[in-house]
Design an enzyme around this catalytic site. Structure first.
Site, PDB file in Angstrom:
ATOM      1  N   LEU A  50      27.205  86.815  85.584  1.00  0.00           N
ATOM      2  CA  LEU A  50      26.674  86.016  84.480  1.00  0.00           C
ATOM      3  C   LEU A  50      27.317  84.589  84.631  1.00  0.00           C
ATOM      4  CD1 LEU A  50      26.811  88.154  81.041  1.00  0.00           C
ATOM      5  CD2 LEU A  50      25.233  87.982  82.886  1.00  0.00           C
ATOM      6  N   GLY A  89      28.221  90.924  86.161  1.00  0.00           N
ATOM      7  CA  GLY A  89      26.759  90.992  86.167  1.00  0.00           C
ATOM      8  C   GLY A  89      26.010  91.256  87.221  1.00  0.00           C
ATOM      9  N   ASN A 108      34.485  93.519  86.906  1.00  0.00           N
ATOM     10  CA  ASN A 108      35.934  92.858  86.656  1.00  0.00           C
ATOM     11  C   ASN A 108      35.993  92.034  85.232  1.00  0.00           C
ATOM     12  OD1 ASN A 108      33.851  91.009  87.281  1.00  0.00           O
ATOM     13  ND2 ASN A 108      35.406  89.633  88.152  1.00  0.00           N
ATOM     14  N   GLU A 109      35.084  92.294  84.400  1.00  0.00           N
ATOM     15  CA  GLU A 109      35.105  91.562  83.182  1.00  0.00           C
ATOM     16  C   GLU A 109      36.622  91.673  82.552  1.00  0.00           C
ATOM     17  OE1 GLU A 109      32.611  93.506  83.970  1.00  0.00           O
ATOM     18  OE2 GLU A 109      30.917  92.493  83.258  1.00  0.00           O
TER      19      GLU A 109
HETATM   20  N1  CO8 Z   1      29.481  81.317  86.560  1.00  0.00           N
HETATM   21  C1  CO8 Z   1      29.546  80.202  86.783  1.00  0.00           C
HETATM   22  N2  CO8 Z   1      30.065  79.403  87.980  1.00  0.00           N
HETATM   23  C2  CO8 Z   1      30.667  80.085  88.765  1.00  0.00           C
HETATM   24  C3  CO8 Z   1      30.520  81.497  88.598  1.00  0.00           C
HETATM   25  C4  CO8 Z   1      29.942  82.125  87.695  1.00  0.00           C
HETATM   26  N3  CO8 Z   1      29.830  83.531  87.290  1.00  0.00           N
HETATM   27  N4  CO8 Z   1      31.176  82.050  89.746  1.00  0.00           N
HETATM   28  C5  CO8 Z   1      31.454  80.998  90.637  1.00  0.00           C
HETATM   29  N5  CO8 Z   1      31.113  79.906  89.947  1.00  0.00           N
HETATM   30  C6  CO8 Z   1      31.014  78.458  90.451  1.00  0.00           C
HETATM   31  C7  CO8 Z   1      32.547  78.157  90.741  1.00  0.00           C
HETATM   32  O1  CO8 Z   1      33.314  77.592  89.464  1.00  0.00           O
HETATM   33  C8  CO8 Z   1      32.567  77.026  91.898  1.00  0.00           C
HETATM   34  O2  CO8 Z   1      32.314  75.935  91.207  1.00  0.00           O
HETATM   35  P1  CO8 Z   1      32.648  74.276  91.544  1.00  0.00           P
HETATM   36  O3  CO8 Z   1      32.025  74.316  92.991  1.00  0.00           O
HETATM   37  O4  CO8 Z   1      32.223  73.290  90.644  1.00  0.00           O
HETATM   38  O5  CO8 Z   1      34.285  74.537  91.568  1.00  0.00           O
HETATM   39  C9  CO8 Z   1      31.329  77.609  92.585  1.00  0.00           C
HETATM   40  O6  CO8 Z   1      30.490  78.604  91.596  1.00  0.00           O
HETATM   41  C10 CO8 Z   1      31.679  78.322  93.990  1.00  0.00           C
HETATM   42  O7  CO8 Z   1      32.415  79.456  93.740  1.00  0.00           O
HETATM   43  P2  CO8 Z   1      33.795  79.459  94.608  1.00  0.00           P
HETATM   44  O8  CO8 Z   1      34.383  78.211  95.084  1.00  0.00           O
HETATM   45  O9  CO8 Z   1      34.603  80.486  94.016  1.00  0.00           O
HETATM   46  O10 CO8 Z   1      32.915  80.441  95.737  1.00  0.00           O
HETATM   47  P3  CO8 Z   1      33.534  81.287  96.695  1.00  0.00           P
HETATM   48  O11 CO8 Z   1      32.282  81.565  97.875  1.00  0.00           O
HETATM   49  O12 CO8 Z   1      34.838  81.212  97.077  1.00  0.00           O
HETATM   50  O13 CO8 Z   1      33.657  82.830  95.813  1.00  0.00           O
HETATM   51  C11 CO8 Z   1      32.805  84.522  94.024  1.00  0.00           C
HETATM   52  C12 CO8 Z   1      32.505  83.541  95.377  1.00  0.00           C
HETATM   53  C13 CO8 Z   1      33.364  85.329  94.805  1.00  0.00           C
HETATM   54  C14 CO8 Z   1      31.492  84.743  93.481  1.00  0.00           C
HETATM   55  C15 CO8 Z   1      33.638  83.712  93.000  1.00  0.00           C
HETATM   56  O14 CO8 Z   1      33.137  82.508  92.870  1.00  0.00           O
HETATM   57  C16 CO8 Z   1      33.865  84.359  91.953  1.00  0.00           C
HETATM   58  O15 CO8 Z   1      34.772  85.486  91.824  1.00  0.00           O
HETATM   59  N6  CO8 Z   1      33.511  84.314  90.938  1.00  0.00           N
HETATM   60  C17 CO8 Z   1      33.562  84.775  89.520  1.00  0.00           C
HETATM   61  C18 CO8 Z   1      32.983  85.982  89.386  1.00  0.00           C
HETATM   62  C19 CO8 Z   1      33.120  86.516  88.029  1.00  0.00           C
HETATM   63  O16 CO8 Z   1      34.275  87.038  87.700  1.00  0.00           O
HETATM   64  N7  CO8 Z   1      31.914  86.707  87.351  1.00  0.00           N
HETATM   65  C20 CO8 Z   1      32.176  87.382  86.164  1.00  0.00           C
HETATM   66  C21 CO8 Z   1      31.148  86.610  84.882  1.00  0.00           C
HETATM   67  S1  CO8 Z   1      31.153  87.653  83.452  1.00  0.00           S
HETATM   68  C22 CO8 Z   1      29.977  88.736  83.538  1.00  0.00           C
HETATM   69  O17 CO8 Z   1      29.204  88.688  84.774  1.00  0.00           O
HETATM   70  C23 CO8 Z   1      29.676  89.920  82.479  1.00  0.00           C
HETATM   71  C24 CO8 Z   1      30.231  89.474  81.411  1.00  0.00           C
HETATM   72  C25 CO8 Z   1      29.797  90.533  80.362  1.00  0.00           C
HETATM   73  C26 CO8 Z   1      30.002  90.017  78.791  1.00  0.00           C
HETATM   74  C27 CO8 Z   1      31.228  90.273  78.043  1.00  0.00           C
HETATM   75  C28 CO8 Z   1      30.931  90.373  76.472  1.00  0.00           C
HETATM   76  C29 CO8 Z   1      31.882  89.236  76.048  1.00  0.00           C
END
Ligand code: CO8
Length: 260
Positions: free
Chosen positions: A66, A111, A135-136
């Site tokens: 998400l 997500g 990993n929430e």
């Molecule tokens: N949402 C928005 N922006 C994001 C997200 C995301 N999920 N993931 C990464 N980004 C952004 C980063 O902040 C970064 O932004 P900027 O360039 O402005 O600094 C850009 O995308 C690139 O990210 P990285 O530099 O980290 O890229 P990498 O290639 O090094 O890594 C990953 C990619 C592995 C995907 C890494 O970005 C990561 O681990 N992201 C977080 C993923 C995560 O934890 N997602 C969880 C989202 S919550 C969810 O999906 C379920 C919620 C359920 C609801 C709960 C109820 C309350």
């Protein structure tokens, strides 16, 4: 912007490819989810389409889950609208009559993992740098009951409980061990393997497969349908808490720091 998802239907095989192309990380934004639902509905209603393969057009990332920016610093109305779109995506995908195969060609947290878990079969690239999981908890948030139900239906209660509490992300080889993904292949074999598995699933009569799928998934789908508005209200009140907003901001900061 109608271009975050590439859809290609091969009429002769009845198989569509849906490729996520929303750089940098295929986060599930409101726009992405809306386009996803429209694309899936079109295929669902197209008699020429019997199966869909999901993959990413962004290198190294299937979907980052998400879009966190949709969940921070926005209005209650926005949170509600966003959450309805997340629900809609899952209801359509988990409840799809088509054969759905996730070709997980990159990391797939939260997500992103839900999208894969909602398919009938998961094939992941064998690269241990790619990880997958719900990993929430690591973000200080809680996966809703229907994420949990979907997870339990794939890996069983014990592994789901431990993995959810710890917010575990598993490298592909680990994910294979307990069935979070069904098989691993080298990246260059992914497309071919997905097509072969699809052919195997499509060899059965649709009606028998569809009724069986529905029998296995109906209880879990019905639970969200029956509590949908309540689930929206829960999400909105949880996510708009200042303590939760603070956790999300800290997590986004951590993502930025890890870069430099
Ligand atoms: N949402 C928005 N922006 C994001 C997200 C995301 N999920 N993931 C990464 N980004 C952004 C980063 O902040 C970064 O932004 P900027 O360039 O402005 O600094 C850009 O995308 C690139 O990210 P990285 O530099 O980290 O890229 P990498 O290639 O090094 O890594 C990953 C990619 C592995 C995907 C890494 O970005 C990561 O681990 N992201 C977080 C993923 C995560 O934890 N997602 C969880 C989202 S919550 C969810 O999906 C379920 C919620 C359920 C609801 C709960 C109820 C309350």
């Amino acid at each position: 912007s109608n271009n975050k998802i590439l859809v290609e239907l091969d009429e002769s095989s009845g198989v569509a490819m849906m490729k996520f192309k929303s750089p940098p990380v295929n986060s599930l934004s409101l726009d992405f989810l809306t386009e996803f639902c429209i694309s899936l509905e079109k295929l669902e209603n197209d008699r020429a389409c019997r199966g869909v393969i999901f993959a990413s057009a962004v290198p190294r990332i299937f979907s980052s889950g998400l879009d966190i920016t949709e969940m921070s610093g926005k209005s209650m109305e926005h949170y509600a609208e966003f959450w309805r779109a997340v629900q809609e995506m899952w209801l359509r995908l988990y409840g799809s009559n088509m054969v759905t195969i996730a070709a997980v060609n990159g990391s797939s947290p939260a997500g992103g993992c839900l999208v894969a878990l909602s398919c009938d079969y998961r094939i992941m690239v064998e690269n241990p740098k790619f990880s997958i999981g719900l990993n929430e908890a690591q973000l200080g948030i809680v996966a809703p009951f229907w994420f949990k139900d979907t997870f339990v239906n794939v890996v069983g209660h014990r592994i789901a409980e431990r993995s959810l509490q710890l917010g575990s992300l598993y490298p592909a080889p680990e994910a294979l061990k307990f069935g979070l993904v069904d098989e691993l292949v080298p990246e260059e074999k992914l497309q071919e393997k997905a097509m072969a598995v699809m052919a195997q699933w499509l060899a059965l009569p649709d009606h028998a497969r569809q009724l069986t799928k529905s029998m296995m998934r109906k209880a879990v789908l019905d639970r969200l349908v029956a509590h949908r508005e309540e689930d929206v209200q829960n999400f909105v009140s949880f996510i708009s808490k200042e303590s939760i907003q603070k956790s999300l901001r800290m997590y986004m900061e951590m993502l930025k720091k890890k870069k430099s």
